[in-house]
Each structure stands twice: as C-alpha cells, then as structure tokens.
Design a protein around this motif. Structure first.
Motif, short mmCIF file in Angstrom:
data_model
loop_
_atom_site.label_atom_id
_atom_site.label_comp_id
_atom_site.label_asym_id
_atom_site.label_seq_id
_atom_site.Cartn_x
_atom_site.Cartn_y
_atom_site.Cartn_z
N GLU A 152 -18.35 -39.80 -73.94
CA GLU A 152 -18.47 -40.84 -74.95
C GLU A 152 -19.77 -41.63 -74.75
OE1 GLU A 152 -15.98 -44.67 -76.76
OE2 GLU A 152 -15.15 -43.42 -75.17
N THR A 153 -20.08 -41.92 -73.49
CA THR A 153 -21.33 -42.63 -73.19
C THR A 153 -22.53 -41.77 -73.56
OG1 THR A 153 -20.27 -43.80 -71.37
CG2 THR A 153 -22.66 -43.78 -71.40
N ARG A 154 -22.44 -40.48 -73.27
CA ARG A 154 -23.55 -39.56 -73.59
C ARG A 154 -23.75 -39.50 -75.11
NH1 ARG A 154 -21.69 -35.76 -71.06
NH2 ARG A 154 -22.77 -36.04 -69.07
N HIS A 155 -22.66 -39.47 -75.86
CA HIS A 155 -22.75 -39.43 -77.33
C HIS A 155 -23.40 -40.70 -77.86
CE1 HIS A 155 -21.15 -40.32 -81.38
NE2 HIS A 155 -21.36 -39.03 -81.59
N ASN A 156 -22.96 -41.85 -77.37
CA ASN A 156 -23.52 -43.12 -77.84
C ASN A 156 -25.00 -43.25 -77.46
OD1 ASN A 156 -20.93 -43.58 -78.65
ND2 ASN A 156 -20.61 -45.44 -77.46
N TYR A 157 -25.34 -42.75 -76.28
CA TYR A 157 -26.73 -42.77 -75.84
C TYR A 157 -27.61 -41.95 -76.79
CZ TYR A 157 -30.82 -41.19 -73.21
OH TYR A 157 -32.10 -40.86 -72.84
N ALA A 158 -27.13 -40.75 -77.17
CA ALA A 158 -27.90 -39.89 -78.08
C ALA A 158 -28.05 -40.55 -79.45
CB ALA A 158 -27.22 -38.53 -78.21
N LEU A 159 -26.98 -41.22 -79.92
CA LEU A 159 -27.03 -41.88 -81.22
C LEU A 159 -28.04 -43.03 -81.21
CD1 LEU A 159 -25.94 -42.43 -84.08
CD2 LEU A 159 -24.13 -43.80 -83.03
N ALA A 160 -27.97 -43.88 -80.21
CA ALA A 160 -28.88 -45.02 -80.13
C ALA A 160 -30.33 -44.55 -80.00
CB ALA A 160 -28.51 -45.91 -78.95
N LYS A 161 -30.56 -43.53 -79.22
CA LYS A 161 -31.92 -43.01 -79.03
C LYS A 161 -32.47 -42.43 -80.34
CE LYS A 161 -34.64 -39.96 -76.06
NZ LYS A 161 -34.59 -38.95 -74.97
N LYS A 162 -31.62 -41.73 -81.08
CA LYS A 162 -32.05 -41.16 -82.36
C LYS A 162 -32.40 -42.25 -83.36
CE LYS A 162 -30.57 -37.94 -85.98
NZ LYS A 162 -29.47 -37.05 -86.44
N LEU A 163 -31.58 -43.31 -83.40
CA LEU A 163 -31.86 -44.43 -84.30
C LEU A 163 -33.18 -45.13 -83.93
CD1 LEU A 163 -28.28 -45.98 -84.62
CD2 LEU A 163 -29.56 -44.80 -86.42
N MET A 164 -33.41 -45.28 -82.64
CA MET A 164 -34.63 -45.93 -82.19
C MET A 164 -35.86 -45.08 -82.55
SD MET A 164 -35.60 -47.30 -78.35
CE MET A 164 -35.86 -45.64 -77.71
N GLU A 165 -35.78 -43.78 -82.34
CA GLU A 165 -36.90 -42.89 -82.68
C GLU A 165 -37.15 -42.89 -84.18
OE1 GLU A 165 -35.67 -39.20 -81.06
OE2 GLU A 165 -36.29 -39.69 -79.00
N GLN A 166 -36.08 -42.97 -84.96
CA GLN A 166 -36.23 -43.01 -86.42
C GLN A 166 -36.95 -44.29 -86.85
OE1 GLN A 166 -32.55 -42.52 -88.52
NE2 GLN A 166 -33.43 -42.95 -90.52
#
Length: 285
Positions: A152-166
């Motif tokens: 769950e932490t890994r999923h949230n990390y990937a989501l936040a990182k993708k939003l930041m890169e966007q």
C-alpha cells in the motif's frame, strides 16, 4: 521509614491511576472512532495524550482522528512527532505512511481550491500543492525504508511521484504553452485582418464591376436607340413609296404608252403628207 514507604506507595498508586486514566481515554476514543464519531474520538485521544504525553498509541490515534476530521495540518504534526520518537521500525513505518497520506490529502485540497480561485491565488495554491506532493513522496520513502514489503505504501509512493512529475512537466511547458498560445492568437488576428481586407477588396471589385456593367448597359442602350433612329430614317427614304415619285415599273409603263402614242402620231402624219416631185437631173454633154 513509614513515611517514606507511604510516600513511595502513594506515588505508585498515583502513577497507576494516571496509567489507567489515559488508557481509559484511549479505549473511549477507539470506540468513538469505530462508530465514525471522529469529533468525540479526537476529544478522548487528546485527553489521553495530555494525561500521558509519552503514550505513543494515543498520539498515533490522535493523528488518525485529526485526519478523519480533515485537520490535515494537525495530523501531519502528530504523525511527524510519532515517526521521530518511535523506536519500533514497524510503528515508524506506519507513522511515515500516514504522514504521506496527510500531505497527499493536503495537496488534493489545494488543487480543488485552485480550480475556483483567481489566477494569482491559483498559482500560489498550485505551488503549495507541489510542495505537499514533494513531502508526501519523501514520507513514503521513509516508510518503505522501515518496511519495504508494504504494498500500500509502495502504491501511494508511485501515485504521489507521478503527480509530482506531471506538475513539473506542466510547469515546464507552461511558458512554452503561453508563448504558443500568444503566437496562435496573433496569427488568428492576422488571418482575421487578412480576411477582412480580402472581403473589402472583393466588395470594392464587385462594386466596380457593377458600375462598369451599368456603364456598358447604358452605352448599349444609346447605341440601340441610335440604330433604331437611323433605321427609321432609312425606311423613310427607301422603305415605303414616296407619293411624289414614280416607281420604275410605273415609269416604264408610261414610257411605253408615250412611245406607242408617238408611233401612231407619226403614222398619221405620213398618211396626210403628199409625196414630193422627182426631178431627174441629167448631165448635159
């Protein structure tokens, strides 16, 4: 000696009573939290934490109640303190995970506010949202450092990182997009002006053609009227028979009649004239 013992016993009893109070507050808070009564849960957790500030469970659950009450700034403070002072890696991982969730929720709130804000305020909210995303990514990283198996932490990390890169990509292309939009608007304005000039020229050309056509029509009408007059004059001279003049056929008939009359008259004169006496002249030799 008795006094000392009494004092020690009193201290032990007092400490035990305080321990029971903050645990009781914790249990009451857990019950209210389970019933989705987050305001009441927040009240009990605060009492438990105030009674025993070193009680990690009270501080952790306090952060959860603050999060459910949408007090994300409060939950960030609670989870940050819990993560810092916790010794157990599993508890530390949970604290960082919830800290990342709080930052992520704060970003979502800033994004919704930016949609209805003025351009300047929206830009400030967008920058704040980016900072929240950045902090959430860092919090999820710390959580995974303490518990790398949490999906769950890994999923949230990937989501936040993708939003930041966007957001970084949009911010980088923002200037170019504005410049392209300005250039496109300028080009559209030029095309509009060209179309207006073209329409104006076509209108002027149509007006000129119309005037030229009217001139030609007037000229043709004058020529036709002149032609009709000349034709009328010619018909007056050569068309209908002039009563003062004889036609060729009539003239020939008159000449033939005169000739016949003259011939008859000549014959009549010959009959009335006597023949002349013939004198024979001989040469006298």
């Amino acid at each position: 000696m008795r006094i000392a013992v009494f004092i020690i016993l009193s201290c032990l009893i007092g400490n035990d009573a305080n321990s029971q109070i903050h645990k009781r507050y914790l249990r009451q808070g857990n019950k209210a939290y389970a019933d989705s009564n987050y305001a009441a849960a927040l009240h009990y957790y605060n009492n438990s934490f105030d009674t025993a500030s070193t009680y990690n469970k009270a501080q952790f659950n306090l952060g959860n109640a603050q999060y459910r009450n949408m007090d994300f700034q409060g939950s960030m403070n609670s989870f940050a303190m819990q993560a810092e002072k916790s010794i157990d890696k599993k508890e530390k991982a949970y604290a960082y995970h919830n800290l990342g969730n709080s930052y992520l929720a704060q970003y979502q709130m800033a994004s919704k506010m930016a949609e209805q804000a003025s351009p300047d305020t929206a830009q400030m909210l967008a920058q704040a949202g980016f900072n929240y995303l950045k902090e959430s990514v860092e919090a999820y990283k710390n959580s995974l450092r303490n518990n790398s198996t949490d999906d769950e932490t890994r999923h949230n990390y990937a989501l936040a990182k993708k939003l930041m890169e966007q957001m970084q990509s949009e911010s980088k292309g923002g200037g170019e997009n504005d410049q392209n939009q300005e250039q496109e608007d300028k080009q559209q304005e030029q095309e509009k002006e060209q179309d207006q000039n073209k329409n104006k020229e076509e209108k002027e050309q149509q007006e000129q053609n119309r005037e030229q056509q009217e001139g030609e029509n007037e000229k043709n009408d004058e020529q036709e009227q002149k032609g009709d007059k000349e034709k009328g004059d010619e018909e007056g001279e050569h068309g209908e028979t002039d009563p003062k003049k004889l036609s060729k056929q009539d003239a020939e008939k008159i000449l033939e009649a005169l000739k016949n009359k003259e011939e008859k008259l000549h014959q009549k004169i010959l009959k009335k004239k006597k023949p002349s006496k013939v004198i024979k002249i001989e040469k006298d030799w």
